[in-house]
Design an enzyme around this catalytic site. Sequence first.
Site, short mmCIF file in Angstrom:
data_model
loop_
_atom_site.label_atom_id
_atom_site.label_comp_id
_atom_site.label_asym_id
_atom_site.label_seq_id
_atom_site.Cartn_x
_atom_site.Cartn_y
_atom_site.Cartn_z
N GLY A 12 12.83 8.27 -9.76
CA GLY A 12 12.01 8.22 -10.98
C GLY A 12 12.25 7.02 -11.87
O GLY A 12 11.88 7.04 -13.04
N ARG A 64 -1.88 19.50 4.13
CA ARG A 64 -1.99 18.41 3.16
C ARG A 64 -3.05 18.70 2.09
O ARG A 64 -2.85 18.55 0.90
CB ARG A 64 -2.35 17.10 3.89
N ARG A 90 3.98 10.69 -0.19
CA ARG A 90 2.98 11.44 0.58
C ARG A 90 1.67 10.67 0.59
O ARG A 90 1.29 10.06 -0.40
CB ARG A 90 2.70 12.80 -0.08
N LEU A 92 -2.29 10.64 0.43
CA LEU A 92 -3.25 11.55 -0.21
C LEU A 92 -4.40 11.86 0.74
O LEU A 92 -4.84 11.01 1.50
CB LEU A 92 -3.81 10.93 -1.49
N ASN A 106 -0.64 2.90 -7.14
CA ASN A 106 0.65 3.10 -6.47
C ASN A 106 1.47 1.82 -6.58
O ASN A 106 0.90 0.73 -6.67
CB ASN A 106 0.40 3.41 -4.98
N HIS A 108 4.45 -0.37 -4.50
CA HIS A 108 5.06 -0.47 -3.17
C HIS A 108 6.03 -1.66 -3.16
O HIS A 108 5.69 -2.74 -3.67
CB HIS A 108 3.97 -0.64 -2.12
N ASP A 144 -0.77 2.48 1.76
CA ASP A 144 -0.43 1.22 1.09
C ASP A 144 -1.54 0.18 1.30
O ASP A 144 -1.28 -0.96 1.71
CB ASP A 144 0.93 0.69 1.62
C1 GAR Z 1 10.21 2.35 -5.36
O1 GAR Z 1 10.91 1.25 -4.80
C2 GAR Z 1 8.76 2.33 -4.92
O2 GAR Z 1 8.24 1.04 -4.82
C3 GAR Z 1 8.85 2.99 -3.57
O3 GAR Z 1 9.75 4.05 -3.76
C4 GAR Z 1 10.70 3.67 -4.77
C5 GAR Z 1 10.74 4.76 -5.82
O4 GAR Z 1 11.75 4.50 -6.75
N1 GAR Z 1 7.57 3.46 -3.11
C6 GAR Z 1 7.15 3.36 -1.85
O5 GAR Z 1 7.82 2.93 -0.95
C7 GAR Z 1 5.73 3.87 -1.63
N2 GAR Z 1 5.23 3.44 -0.37
P1 GAR Z 1 11.78 5.28 -8.12
O6 GAR Z 1 11.73 6.77 -7.75
O7 GAR Z 1 13.10 4.90 -8.74
O8 GAR Z 1 10.59 4.85 -8.93
#
Ligand code: GAR
Length: 201
Positions: A12, A64, A90, A92, A106, A108, A144
């Site tokens: 988070g 889903r 997940r 969507l 989102n 990434h 993504d």
């Molecule tokens: C982050 O690095 C985000 O970019 C990645 O998960 C992490 C969540 O960190 N998301 C993905 O890889 C989505 N494909 P957080 O819970 O500390 O925000």
Amino acid sequence: MKSVAILLSGRGSNFLALSDAIERGEIPARIALVISNIESAPGLQHAKDRGYKGLFIPSKGRDREEFDREVVAELQKERVDVICLAGFMRLLSSYFVSQYPTCIINIHPSLLPAFPGLESQKQALEWGVKTTGCTVHFVDEELDHGPIIVQRSVPVLDDDDAEALSHRILEQEHKAYPEALKLICEDRIKIEGRRAWIVGG
Ligand code: GAR
């Protein structure tokens, strides 16, 4: 003022960065709801600690679309305008995406379209790229994949391991995500095909 929901599955830190920027008055938005599909996600606890409505909706072992319908029903109850996926692990369903066209974003941890999916930082190291980064993009039904709103680059250093690189990318994520949400909440993004333009430059 846009009504924002944040969906997360873990730590988070991006939720905290978004909520800090909103609380500082930098983004014309209010956080209406935080949803996690993982009950023990630290991000869900952070949301509750900050006084936001936080909901756990279990996804494990469920169809889903059944899960997505429950999430969408909660979003509709709160009249949410913008949905931020912040470490929400997940894909969507088309049902979910069709309910909120160009309203879901989102973050990434790579410069998409390079290294989609899991462990993007490890993928970048293994490929041997010299620059990677993070991407905030609109969400469509593919992983993504949707139009890109903001990207920030990060150098890959010779002595980086996945943890050091992830940390350096995360610092940029915490700047890129509030920047992108601000543009959306100010109605400054126009989409043409794959390209998202900032209105007014
Ligand atoms: C982050 O690095 C985000 O970019 C990645 O998960 C992490 C969540 O960190 N998301 C993905 O890889 C989505 N494909 P957080 O819970 O500390 O925000």
